[in-house]
Every structure is written in structure tokens, then in C-alpha cells.
Design an enzyme around this catalytic site. Structure first.
Site, PDB file in Angstrom:
ATOM      1  CD  GLU A 268      34.479  65.900  -0.931  1.00  0.00           C
ATOM      2  OE1 GLU A 268      34.336  64.154  -0.817  1.00  0.00           O
ATOM      3  OE2 GLU A 268      33.769  67.056  -1.752  1.00  0.00           O
TER       4      GLU A 268
ATOM      5  CE  LYS B  90      36.364  65.463  -4.048  1.00  0.00           C
ATOM      6  NZ  LYS B  90      35.639  66.567  -3.818  1.00  0.00           N
TER       7      LYS B  90
ATOM      8  CG  HIS C 179      38.079  66.610   1.476  1.00  0.00           C
ATOM      9  ND1 HIS C 179      37.269  66.344   1.619  1.00  0.00           N
ATOM     10  CD2 HIS C 179      39.086  66.813   0.757  1.00  0.00           C
ATOM     11  CE1 HIS C 179      36.940  67.526   0.185  1.00  0.00           C
ATOM     12  NE2 HIS C 179      38.004  66.991  -0.279  1.00  0.00           N
TER      13      HIS C 179
ATOM     14  CG  ASN D 184      39.963  63.608  -2.538  1.00  0.00           C
ATOM     15  OD1 ASN D 184      40.145  62.589  -2.231  1.00  0.00           O
ATOM     16  ND2 ASN D 184      39.602  64.777  -2.172  1.00  0.00           N
TER      17      ASN D 184
ATOM     18  CB  SER E 269      36.037  74.357  -8.822  1.00  0.00           C
ATOM     19  OG  SER E 269      34.785  73.622  -8.164  1.00  0.00           O
TER      20      SER E 269
ATOM     21  CD  GLU F  61      40.508  70.826  -0.733  1.00  0.00           C
ATOM     22  OE1 GLU F  61      41.272  70.525  -1.575  1.00  0.00           O
ATOM     23  OE2 GLU F  61      40.136  70.528  -0.413  1.00  0.00           O
TER      24      GLU F  61
ATOM     25  N   GLY G 275      34.054  71.659  -6.423  1.00  0.00           N
ATOM     26  CA  GLY G 275      33.440  70.461  -6.655  1.00  0.00           C
ATOM     27  C   GLY G 275      32.212  71.323  -7.800  1.00  0.00           C
TER      28      GLY G 275
HETATM   29  C1  PEP Z   1      38.544  68.294  -3.435  1.00  0.00           C
HETATM   30  O1  PEP Z   1      38.037  67.727  -3.038  1.00  0.00           O
HETATM   31  O2  PEP Z   1      39.563  67.971  -2.798  1.00  0.00           O
HETATM   32  C2  PEP Z   1      38.291  68.783  -4.493  1.00  0.00           C
HETATM   33  C3  PEP Z   1      39.209  70.789  -4.291  1.00  0.00           C
HETATM   34  O3  PEP Z   1      37.371  69.025  -5.405  1.00  0.00           O
HETATM   35  P1  PEP Z   1      37.512  69.864  -6.618  1.00  0.00           P
HETATM   36  O4  PEP Z   1      38.444  69.767  -7.491  1.00  0.00           O
HETATM   37  O5  PEP Z   1      36.309  68.903  -7.651  1.00  0.00           O
HETATM   38  O6  PEP Z   1      37.058  71.082  -6.556  1.00  0.00           O
END
Ligand code: PEP
Length: 255
Positions: free
Chosen positions: A100, A11, A98, A9, A216, A170, A176
Site C-alpha cells: 500500500e 493499518k 508494504h 498490521n 489474507s 505478500e 485484503g
Molecule cells: C497486509 O496488509 O499486510 C495484509 C497481509 O493484509 P490482509 O491480511 O488483510 O490480506
């Protein structure tokens, strides 16, 4: 069908040139005939999708996904992008729900259910995200929260519909932040999700769904996470922007 998947992803990152360079680096690393490897899904920003589909079309390991879509098919919805549009340019997946989108754009269960329907009606595979905030986990309410997120957005589907979904667990506190769920925490939640789906649709259906972990994921922790019985790969944010790191994560998803 349950399969190992590693999805990136991206983003709202990368210029057009940078996005093509990143995809080209991945394509030259993973040839069509390399085995065994997971399915690789690249989810760049909207303006790059059509060229990304074109770039990856001769390597069946790769597919392209969008990061969102409208619940509407067509019409006066300025700024929106619809599932039929994505389908028309060869996009195969779409990330929905997601954290976000939930946090900054107020997207919740009923709307997400409509987006899931719009995606499925256009033969796009939703990568449906769910996951709890830190406060919810500290309260030990994470299982109930995640189960209700899955229920609200997906349980209106018939078995044939839910079999087409990819789920990504997630935990919001891990996205992040550099804080990854432990393999045990990931496995526990993935088993909870699968059991919940089995309760509604039966074990065979639950076993056929890919459940990815996101939060992460990096080259150092991917192998342990992806080795868990109910973890079928990962949805990767930050680390998917770095070619060398993402290559290692993809390799960690090999069976
Ligand atoms: C995400 O935004 O789907 C995600 C898992 O981000 P990150 O790997 O940066 O934590």
C-alpha cells in the site's frame, strides 16, 4: 535471528479505545509463561504506539511495530515520523515497503533502502515487504520481480545488517482480497527469496532470516501456511483486527 513471528498490521483502523481493547484481549489470552508461542508484534497506527509499548511492556512475547518511518532522522518534513522518534518510545519493529505504501505513496527500491538504513541505524527491525501484482504472476515473472525488490532495498547491507531484517512475502493479489496464496505457492516463493539471499550472503545468513507470509491469512489457512519449511509465520492485516481470529492465527504459529 530466525524465529516464528506473527505480526498484526492494523493499518488505518481502530479508535484509541478500540486499539487498547484489542491489545488487552490478546495480552490476557497469552500470558508471559505460555509456551510454545511465536513472537507477537502489534503494529497499530502511529498515535497509539507509545501507549501500546507501555501496555505490552511486561509480556516479552509482545513487541510493538510501526507501519512506516521516514528515511530522514530529523528536520523540516511536516507530517513525517522518524526512526529515532520510534526508538525513543520503545518501538522495536517497523514495516517498510508494504504494497500500500508502494502503490499509494510511490515508495520504491532506492527510497526503501534509505528507510531500511534509517531503521537499522536506530536499532529498529525492518519488516520488509515484497510481493508481485496479479499481472506479474499471470506473466510468470513473480520470481524475478520479488528478487529485484529484495535486491534493491536490502542488498547494499553487509551480512550483519541483513541478518537483522525480517522479510514478509505478500503477493499483492492476496492482500485484503480473501485470495490466499496456496501453501505451495508461498513455500516456492519463500525458498526463492532464501536462495537469492544465500547467493549473495551465504546459506548460513539466509537460514538465519525470518520470512513471513502475508495475504489474507486467517484462522482456517494459517496452520497449513505456517507449516511450510521456509515460512516463519505471518504478517496479518484484516484478520488481526478480530481478537478471536488473531488468537487462532497466533496459535497456528506455535512450533
Ligand atoms: C497486509 O496488509 O499486510 C495484509 C497481509 O493484509 P490482509 O491480511 O488483510 O490480506
Amino acid at each position: 535471528m530466525r524465529q516464528k513471528i506473527v505480526a498484526g498490521n492494523w493499518k488505518m483502523n481502530k479508535t484509541y479505545e478500540e486499539a487498547l481493547q484489542l491489545a488487552s484481549a490478546l495480552l490476557s489470552t497469552f500470558e508471559q509463561h505460555d509456551t510454545p508461542l511465536p513472537k507477537i508484534i502489534l503494529c497499530p497506527p502511529f498515535p497509539y504506539l507509545a501507549d501500546m509499548v507501555n501496555l505490552t511492556k511486561n509480556n516479552s512475547r509482545f513487541s510493538v511495530g510501526a507501519q512506516n518511518c521516514s528515511e530522514h532522522q530529523w528536520g523540516a518534513y511536516t507530517g513525517e515520523v522518524s526512526a529515532p522518534m520510534l526508538k525513543s518510545i520503545g518501538v522495536k519493529y517497523v514495516i517498510l515497503g508494504h504494497s500500500e505504501r508502494r502503490q499509494y505513496f510511490g515508495e520504491e527500491g532506492p527510497l526503501l533502502a534509505q528507510k531500511v538504513d534509517a531503521a537499522l541505524a536506530n536499532n529498529l527491525t525492518p519488516i520488509f515487504c515484497c510481493g508481485e501484482s496479479l499481472i506479474v504472476r499471470e506473466d510468470n515473472k513473480q520470481n524475478d520481480l520479488v528478487k529485484s525488490q529484495v535486491e534493491e532495498a536490502l542488498f547494499h547491507l553487509p551480512a550483519e545488517g541483513i541478518k537483522k531484517i525480517v522479510i514478509a512475502y505478500e503477493p499483492v493479489w492476496a492482500i485484503g482480497t480473501g485470495k490466499t496464496a496456496t501453501a505451495q505457492q508461498a513455500q516456492e516463493m519463500h525458498a526463492v527469496i532464501r536462495k537469492h539471499i544465500a547467493g549473495r550472503y551465504g546459506k548460513e545468513t539466509a537460514e538465519s532470516i525470518s520470512v513471513l507470509y502475508g495475504g489474507s491469512v486467517n484462522a482456517a489457512n494459517a496452520k497449513e501456511l505456517f507449516a511450510c519449511a521456509d515460512v516463519d509465520g505471518g504478517l496479518v492485516g484484516g484478520a488481526s483486527l478480530k481478537p478471536n481470529e488473531f488468537v487462532e492465527i497466533i496459535r497456528a504459529g506455535s512450533n
